[in-house]
Scaffold this motif. Structure first.
Motif, PDB file in Angstrom:
ATOM      1  N   UNK A  36      10.764 -37.414  22.274  1.00  0.00           N
ATOM      2  CA  UNK A  36      10.257 -37.445  20.907  1.00  0.00           C
ATOM      3  C   UNK A  36       9.373 -36.235  20.702  1.00  0.00           C
ATOM      4  N   UNK A  37       9.284 -35.740  19.479  1.00  0.00           N
ATOM      5  CA  UNK A  37       8.446 -34.556  19.244  1.00  0.00           C
ATOM      6  C   UNK A  37       6.983 -34.879  19.498  1.00  0.00           C
ATOM      7  N   UNK A  38       6.236 -33.872  19.860  1.00  0.00           N
ATOM      8  CA  UNK A  38       4.803 -34.065  20.050  1.00  0.00           C
ATOM      9  C   UNK A  38       4.196 -34.497  18.718  1.00  0.00           C
ATOM     10  N   UNK A  39       3.372 -35.512  18.770  1.00  0.00           N
ATOM     11  CA  UNK A  39       2.810 -36.078  17.538  1.00  0.00           C
ATOM     12  C   UNK A  39       1.784 -35.137  16.926  1.00  0.00           C
ATOM     13  N   UNK A  40       1.841 -35.028  15.615  1.00  0.00           N
ATOM     14  CA  UNK A  40       0.796 -34.332  14.865  1.00  0.00           C
ATOM     15  C   UNK A  40       0.275 -35.331  13.839  1.00  0.00           C
ATOM     16  N   UNK A  41      -1.016 -35.299  13.604  1.00  0.00           N
ATOM     17  CA  UNK A  41      -1.667 -36.325  12.802  1.00  0.00           C
ATOM     18  C   UNK A  41      -2.343 -35.729  11.580  1.00  0.00           C
ATOM     19  N   UNK A  46      -6.735 -43.812   0.859  1.00  0.00           N
ATOM     20  CA  UNK A  46      -6.226 -44.591  -0.270  1.00  0.00           C
ATOM     21  C   UNK A  46      -7.425 -45.212  -0.980  1.00  0.00           C
ATOM     22  N   UNK A  47      -7.168 -46.143  -1.880  1.00  0.00           N
ATOM     23  CA  UNK A  47      -8.252 -46.848  -2.566  1.00  0.00           C
ATOM     24  C   UNK A  47      -8.845 -47.959  -1.706  1.00  0.00           C
ATOM     25  N   UNK A  48      -8.320 -48.142  -0.520  1.00  0.00           N
ATOM     26  CA  UNK A  48      -8.787 -49.195   0.387  1.00  0.00           C
ATOM     27  C   UNK A  48     -10.112 -48.783   1.028  1.00  0.00           C
ATOM     28  N   UNK A  49     -10.848 -49.743   1.591  1.00  0.00           N
ATOM     29  CA  UNK A  49     -12.181 -49.428   2.135  1.00  0.00           C
ATOM     30  C   UNK A  49     -12.166 -48.779   3.520  1.00  0.00           C
ATOM     31  N   UNK A  50     -11.077 -48.120   3.884  1.00  0.00           N
ATOM     32  CA  UNK A  50     -11.002 -47.465   5.189  1.00  0.00           C
ATOM     33  C   UNK A  50     -10.031 -46.292   5.133  1.00  0.00           C
ATOM     34  N   UNK A  51     -10.204 -45.369   6.073  1.00  0.00           N
ATOM     35  CA  UNK A  51      -9.302 -44.230   6.250  1.00  0.00           C
ATOM     36  C   UNK A  51      -8.909 -44.191   7.720  1.00  0.00           C
ATOM     37  N   UNK A  52      -7.836 -43.487   8.028  1.00  0.00           N
ATOM     38  CA  UNK A  52      -7.407 -43.341   9.421  1.00  0.00           C
ATOM     39  C   UNK A  52      -6.459 -42.166   9.515  1.00  0.00           C
ATOM     40  N   UNK A  53      -6.182 -41.744  10.746  1.00  0.00           N
ATOM     41  CA  UNK A  53      -5.193 -40.705  10.982  1.00  0.00           C
ATOM     42  C   UNK A  53      -3.881 -41.353  11.382  1.00  0.00           C
ATOM     43  N   UNK A 178      -4.478 -44.063  18.320  1.00  0.00           N
ATOM     44  CA  UNK A 178      -5.075 -42.979  17.520  1.00  0.00           C
ATOM     45  C   UNK A 178      -5.529 -43.518  16.159  1.00  0.00           C
ATOM     46  N   UNK A 179      -4.694 -44.339  15.538  1.00  0.00           N
ATOM     47  CA  UNK A 179      -5.044 -44.945  14.242  1.00  0.00           C
ATOM     48  C   UNK A 179      -6.330 -45.756  14.387  1.00  0.00           C
ATOM     49  N   UNK A 180      -6.379 -46.596  15.415  1.00  0.00           N
ATOM     50  CA  UNK A 180      -7.547 -47.454  15.639  1.00  0.00           C
ATOM     51  C   UNK A 180      -8.804 -46.628  15.920  1.00  0.00           C
ATOM     52  N   UNK A 181      -8.677 -45.598  16.731  1.00  0.00           N
ATOM     53  CA  UNK A 181      -9.834 -44.802  17.129  1.00  0.00           C
ATOM     54  C   UNK A 181     -10.327 -43.849  16.037  1.00  0.00           C
ATOM     55  N   UNK A 182      -9.492 -43.584  15.038  1.00  0.00           N
ATOM     56  CA  UNK A 182      -9.906 -42.688  13.941  1.00  0.00           C
ATOM     57  C   UNK A 182     -10.230 -43.458  12.667  1.00  0.00           C
TER      58      UNK A 182
END
Length: 186
Positions: A36-41, A46-53, A178-182
């Motif tokens: 699989x290709x190396x992941x880029x983030x 959004x309008x939700x109370x959180x952001x993530x990568x 990554x999603x959880x940690x960001x």
């Protein structure tokens, strides 16, 4: 000239007959190689109370209650994110998230818990790696313990045979971590 043609045909027939052997040789064992290709983030807001990568190769779709599906078409997998508000019910939310994970204990070989703590961003949670032929291989929950509670789990659109989906499961597990940690609260 006809002697040369007859000699050629005779040699060709002899080679054909001598090359046909009745002995069967087994094929050497091999493993399917999925690269699989190396992941880029990139940061997702959004309008939700959180952001993530999230991985740039994934496709995200949202709904009105801050739930999201992040799909990986090439891997036939989807991460399901849900958001719930904490209204004095943190113990129930934690119990439900843990119960969802441990419902897979029947098919799982092992469930590895990895606590997550980011005091600066007030993000506390748990990442679960479910090993074996369970329906989901990775799950997590995060909370600020006062207002927000987010859960995530990955499901593959294939029969859960861990050996077959292991490369994709490992790739998506890294994306989920990554999603959880960001993840940050607004």
């Amino acid at each position: 000239m006809s002697k040369k043609i007859n000699s050629f045909i005779l040699i060709l027939v002899a080679l054909t007959i001598s090359s046909c052997k009745k002995e069967v040789l087994p094929k050497p064992s091999s493993h399917l190689r999925l690269d699989y290709p190396e992941a880029s983030y990139a940061n997702f807001e959004s309008n939700c109370p959180f952001t993530f990568e999230m991985n740039n190769d994934a496709i995200i779709k949202g709904n009105t209650d801050c739930g999201f599906t992040i799909t990986y078409p090439k891997m036939k997998a989807t991460i399901y994110l849900t958001h719930k508000s904490v209204n004095g019910n943190i113990n129930n939310l934690l119990r439900d998230a843990q119960k969802l994970t441990y419902e897979h204990v029947i098919k799982a070989d092992d469930i590895v818990e990895q606590p997550y703590l980011n005091s600066q961003q007030r993000v506390f949670g748990m990442f679960y790696q479910v090993n074996g032929n369970a329906a989901t291989n990775s799950q997590f929950y995060v909370t600020d313990s006062t207002k927000n509670f987010v859960t995530g789990s990955v499901y593959f659109y294939a029969k859960p045979n861990f050996d077959s989906i292991m490369p994709a499961a490992s790739y998506i597990k890294n994306d989920m971590q990554r999603l959880m940690e960001t993840l940050k609260w607004k």
